[in-house]
Design a protein around this motif. Structure first.
Motif, PDB file in Angstrom:
ATOM      1  N   GLU A  45     -35.010 -33.259  40.331  1.00  0.00           N
ATOM      2  CA  GLU A  45     -34.798 -32.116  39.520  1.00  0.00           C
ATOM      3  C   GLU A  45     -35.704 -31.355  40.128  1.00  0.00           C
ATOM      4  OE1 GLU A  45     -33.507 -32.825  35.426  1.00  0.00           O
ATOM      5  OE2 GLU A  45     -32.508 -34.660  36.169  1.00  0.00           O
ATOM      6  N   LYS A  46     -36.943 -30.784  39.837  1.00  0.00           N
ATOM      7  CA  LYS A  46     -37.514 -29.956  39.732  1.00  0.00           C
ATOM      8  C   LYS A  46     -38.130 -29.808  41.385  1.00  0.00           C
ATOM      9  CE  LYS A  46     -36.771 -28.516  35.676  1.00  0.00           C
ATOM     10  NZ  LYS A  46     -36.426 -27.543  35.125  1.00  0.00           N
ATOM     11  N   ASN A  47     -38.663 -30.410  42.392  1.00  0.00           N
ATOM     12  CA  ASN A  47     -38.719 -30.617  43.693  1.00  0.00           C
ATOM     13  C   ASN A  47     -40.058 -30.131  43.631  1.00  0.00           C
ATOM     14  OD1 ASN A  47     -36.187 -30.326  44.603  1.00  0.00           O
ATOM     15  ND2 ASN A  47     -36.518 -28.183  44.809  1.00  0.00           N
ATOM     16  N   VAL A  48     -41.020 -31.111  41.877  1.00  0.00           N
ATOM     17  CA  VAL A  48     -42.109 -31.604  42.330  1.00  0.00           C
ATOM     18  C   VAL A  48     -42.469 -32.951  42.264  1.00  0.00           C
ATOM     19  CG1 VAL A  48     -43.609 -30.684  40.524  1.00  0.00           C
ATOM     20  CG2 VAL A  48     -42.135 -29.437  40.588  1.00  0.00           C
ATOM     21  N   THR A  49     -44.187 -33.665  42.730  1.00  0.00           N
ATOM     22  CA  THR A  49     -44.179 -34.874  43.016  1.00  0.00           C
ATOM     23  C   THR A  49     -45.293 -35.102  41.626  1.00  0.00           C
ATOM     24  OG1 THR A  49     -45.559 -34.155  44.308  1.00  0.00           O
ATOM     25  CG2 THR A  49     -43.092 -35.276  44.902  1.00  0.00           C
ATOM     26  N   ILE A  99     -46.789 -27.285  36.898  1.00  0.00           N
ATOM     27  CA  ILE A  99     -47.552 -28.038  35.231  1.00  0.00           C
ATOM     28  C   ILE A  99     -46.040 -27.285  34.343  1.00  0.00           C
ATOM     29  CG2 ILE A  99     -48.925 -27.667  33.434  1.00  0.00           C
ATOM     30  CD1 ILE A  99     -51.058 -27.999  35.231  1.00  0.00           C
ATOM     31  N   ARG A 100     -45.728 -25.886  35.024  1.00  0.00           N
ATOM     32  CA  ARG A 100     -44.480 -25.595  34.509  1.00  0.00           C
ATOM     33  C   ARG A 100     -43.311 -25.955  34.493  1.00  0.00           C
ATOM     34  NH1 ARG A 100     -45.997 -18.688  34.963  1.00  0.00           N
ATOM     35  NH2 ARG A 100     -48.164 -19.536  33.779  1.00  0.00           N
ATOM     36  N   ALA A 101     -42.444 -26.368  35.200  1.00  0.00           N
ATOM     37  CA  ALA A 101     -41.647 -27.826  35.899  1.00  0.00           C
ATOM     38  C   ALA A 101     -41.977 -28.808  35.189  1.00  0.00           C
ATOM     39  CB  ALA A 101     -42.226 -28.091  36.738  1.00  0.00           C
ATOM     40  N   ILE A 102     -43.111 -29.427  34.878  1.00  0.00           N
ATOM     41  CA  ILE A 102     -43.313 -30.463  33.980  1.00  0.00           C
ATOM     42  C   ILE A 102     -43.087 -30.301  32.805  1.00  0.00           C
ATOM     43  CG2 ILE A 102     -45.596 -32.449  33.196  1.00  0.00           C
ATOM     44  CD1 ILE A 102     -45.731 -32.339  36.050  1.00  0.00           C
ATOM     45  N   GLY A 103     -43.514 -29.113  32.027  1.00  0.00           N
ATOM     46  CA  GLY A 103     -42.872 -28.691  30.441  1.00  0.00           C
ATOM     47  C   GLY A 103     -41.664 -28.903  30.745  1.00  0.00           C
ATOM     48  N   GLU A 104     -40.741 -28.418  31.562  1.00  0.00           N
ATOM     49  CA  GLU A 104     -39.450 -28.045  30.916  1.00  0.00           C
ATOM     50  C   GLU A 104     -38.652 -29.594  31.113  1.00  0.00           C
ATOM     51  OE1 GLU A 104     -39.463 -23.939  33.663  1.00  0.00           O
ATOM     52  OE2 GLU A 104     -38.354 -25.447  34.242  1.00  0.00           O
ATOM     53  N   LEU A 105     -39.516 -30.614  31.572  1.00  0.00           N
ATOM     54  CA  LEU A 105     -38.682 -31.473  31.964  1.00  0.00           C
ATOM     55  C   LEU A 105     -39.020 -32.440  30.256  1.00  0.00           C
ATOM     56  CD1 LEU A 105     -36.215 -32.377  33.632  1.00  0.00           C
ATOM     57  CD2 LEU A 105     -38.111 -34.019  34.974  1.00  0.00           C
ATOM     58  N   ILE A 106     -40.165 -32.110  30.264  1.00  0.00           N
ATOM     59  CA  ILE A 106     -41.145 -33.225  29.273  1.00  0.00           C
ATOM     60  C   ILE A 106     -39.991 -32.698  28.694  1.00  0.00           C
ATOM     61  CG2 ILE A 106     -42.710 -33.376  27.797  1.00  0.00           C
ATOM     62  CD1 ILE A 106     -43.428 -35.521  29.773  1.00  0.00           C
ATOM     63  N   SER A 107     -40.039 -31.218  27.797  1.00  0.00           N
ATOM     64  CA  SER A 107     -39.083 -31.090  26.391  1.00  0.00           C
ATOM     65  C   SER A 107     -38.024 -31.061  26.267  1.00  0.00           C
ATOM     66  CB  SER A 107     -39.941 -29.476  26.218  1.00  0.00           C
ATOM     67  OG  SER A 107     -40.054 -28.664  26.785  1.00  0.00           O
ATOM     68  N   ILE A 156     -50.503 -25.002  40.974  1.00  0.00           N
ATOM     69  CA  ILE A 156     -50.670 -26.226  40.608  1.00  0.00           C
ATOM     70  C   ILE A 156     -49.937 -25.335  38.793  1.00  0.00           C
ATOM     71  CG2 ILE A 156     -52.170 -26.623  38.480  1.00  0.00           C
ATOM     72  CD1 ILE A 156     -54.334 -26.736  41.122  1.00  0.00           C
ATOM     73  N   ILE A 157     -49.842 -24.125  38.285  1.00  0.00           N
ATOM     74  CA  ILE A 157     -49.640 -23.526  37.016  1.00  0.00           C
ATOM     75  C   ILE A 157     -47.876 -24.335  37.543  1.00  0.00           C
ATOM     76  CG2 ILE A 157     -48.931 -21.546  35.636  1.00  0.00           C
ATOM     77  CD1 ILE A 157     -52.506 -20.853  36.921  1.00  0.00           C
ATOM     78  N   GLU A 158     -47.523 -23.474  38.824  1.00  0.00           N
ATOM     79  CA  GLU A 158     -46.233 -23.528  38.930  1.00  0.00           C
ATOM     80  C   GLU A 158     -45.721 -24.673  38.519  1.00  0.00           C
ATOM     81  OE1 GLU A 158     -44.468 -22.625  42.975  1.00  0.00           O
ATOM     82  OE2 GLU A 158     -42.595 -23.499  42.216  1.00  0.00           O
TER      83      GLU A 158
END
Ligand code: PMP
Length: 465
Positions: free
Chosen positions: A424-428, A457-465, A453-455
């Motif tokens: 969904e976020k293209n982040v691994t 982690i932001r994507a992680i934040g969006e998916l976590i919450s 890294i910041i980009e």
């Protein structure tokens, strides 16, 4: 004629005893199967180290009485125990894990198709190797340093490493106690293989880099894992480590700063663990690959009082030379000669032109400072970003190049999350289950630039919450 008849009689006897052993194994397997059913019904763990160790001690005492070599007793015992476990394990369903490799290969497949991904899964710093390293390598190539060379490593690099370790740790390594290896991973594996035999135990404090446990298992030895927690700042208890030592425990792996948590233990705890290893005759394998990314005092085995140790390290992280495949180890002459034997059997030598590059890396001190400073800034930036995510908690790394956050949500599955993040976020990222029993955690690598890294982690934040 009489001799022949006697020999035949003895052969028949050996055949009878061997077959008897086989039918005894069958009988033992039947019992194991029954135990397995009871354990499955009661949801009890298959492994019980205490029970096993008591039996092993009795078996070894029997060996002594019967004049059977203890090593043979140990080996047979281990075969029987692993057979029991195999039988008992047939009743349990193994969960399918998404390993860091699953994520990495899926990511590579997508990248090959032209997809832009934020890769926070691999532990590889994106710095450039020092110019001097590239120049020395290419000069050596054009000078045709392209043939077989010494298995131990070229004398120039061995001497360079000796000078480096003297300057860094005040340690006087001898050439015969030093070896250049194709990367730290190979050094770790051959270190384990040089001291562990089938059935031996080796202590690993988790969460930790999976290759220790996998290497131990590949040899046929068994890892004893020590579970540490985020609540306790990933701190191991020396007492717990002591209680985990069994009659067949031969070694302990220490690896500070830790991949994946970035934890550095207090130098006093380090020396307590070393003292414990000395008391029980254990070898300390100290993987010091992240030593240049340490932001508080981090003890080295070379400055400790360890009686038996193997230091492993690498050029991969400090100088961003992952693809060069060059590392090294320092230990006793006896251990190093075993490691050399494996190296000579398997690879002959590390490419000579690569070693000329490594020699220049040791002298590239400005790059050590630059990379170390950059990593410190990445830790700060990642922590600041993670602080904004309510659903996560983490230990702020003391070093290395990773953060290992934990999701607060109950039932969080790191593998599912890693897959979803990729899709969904293209982040691994690397699921926590790869580092021990930590399925509610995941590892973020700080190998990429601060912005990336910041980009991520932001994507992680969006998916976590
Ligand atoms: N030790 C640790 C703790 C690591 O994280 C790694 C790489 N991920 C290695 C050793 C091996 O690195 P290399 O083989 O590239 O030297």
């Amino acid at each position: 004629m009489k001799r022949e008849a006697e020999l035949q009689g003895l052969r028949d006897e050996v055949s009878r005893v061997t077959k008897e052993i086989i039918s005894l194994i069958a009988e033992r397997n039947d019992v194991a199967r029954k135990i397995g059913h009871i354990k499955t019904e009661g949801s009890l763990p298959i492994e019980d180290e205490g029970v096993e160790d008591t039996l092993l001690k009795e078996v070894l005492a029997d060996c002594e009485r019967a004049g059977v070599d203890r090593e043979v007793g140990n080996k047979i015992f281990n075969i029987l125990v692993s057979e029991s476990k195999r039988i008992q394990g047939q009743n349990t369903i193994q969960p399918v894990l998404v390993t860091p490799m699953t994520i990495a290969s899926k990511a590579m497949e997508l990248q090959r198709k032209g997809k832009r991904l934020v890769r926070l899964d691999i532990g590889e710093p994106n710095f450039e190797p020092p110019r001097a390293v590239l120049e020395a390598c290419s000069k050596a190539l054009f000078d045709l340093r392209t043939r077989y060379s010494e298995t131990r490593g070229i004398p120039e690099l061995i001497e360079g490493l000796i000078r480096h370790l003297k300057k860094r740790h005040g340690y006087d390594a001898k050439a015969r106690e030093t070896i250049v290896t194709p990367g730290g991973r190979y050094a770790v594996y051959t270190a384990l293989a040089s001291i562990l035999k089938e059935g031996d135990r080796c202590i690993v404090i988790e969460p930790n880099w999976p290759a220790y446990k996998e290497g131990i298992q590949f040899i046929g030895a068994r890892p004893t894992t020590i579970h540490t927690t985020l609540e306790e700042g990933w701190e191991p208890h020396v007492e717990t480590v002591k209680e985990s030592i069994r009659s067949n425990t031969k070694a302990i792996v220490l690896s500070y700063p830790v991949n994946p948590t970035g934890k550095i233990i207090d130098p006093r705890v380090f020396s307590d663990l070393v003292a414990l290893a000395n008391d029980y005759g254990l070898t300390v394998i100290s993987d010091e690959i992240y030593t240049d990314y340490a932001y508080k005092s981090c003890a080295s085995i070379l400055e400790s009082k360890a009686n038996r140790f193997i230091l492993t390290s690498s050029f991969s992280k400090t100088w961003a030379m992952t693809g060069f495949r060059v590392g090294y180890a320092v230990s006793s002459e006896d251990v190093i000669s075993k490691m050399m034997k494996m190296q000579s059997l398997m690879i002959t030598c590390v490419p000579e032109f690569v070693q000329f590059g490594a020699l220049k890396a040791i002298e590239s001190e400005a790059e050590i400072r630059r990379n170390s400073q950059a990593m410190k800034e990445r830790i700060e930036a990642a922590s600041k970003e993670l602080d904004k995510i309510g659903g996560l908690e983490y230990y702020k790394p003391d070093g290395a190049m990773y953060v290992f956050p934990r999701a607060k949500r109950a039932g969080f599955d790191s593998s599912t999350f890693a897959m979803k993040l990729l899709e969904e976020k293209n982040v691994t990222l690397a699921p926590g289950s790869g580092f021990g029993d930590y399925n509610n955690c995941f590892r973020i690598s700080l190998g990429q630039s601060k912005e990336t890294i910041i980009e991520g982690i932001r994507a992680i934040g969006e998916l976590i919450s």
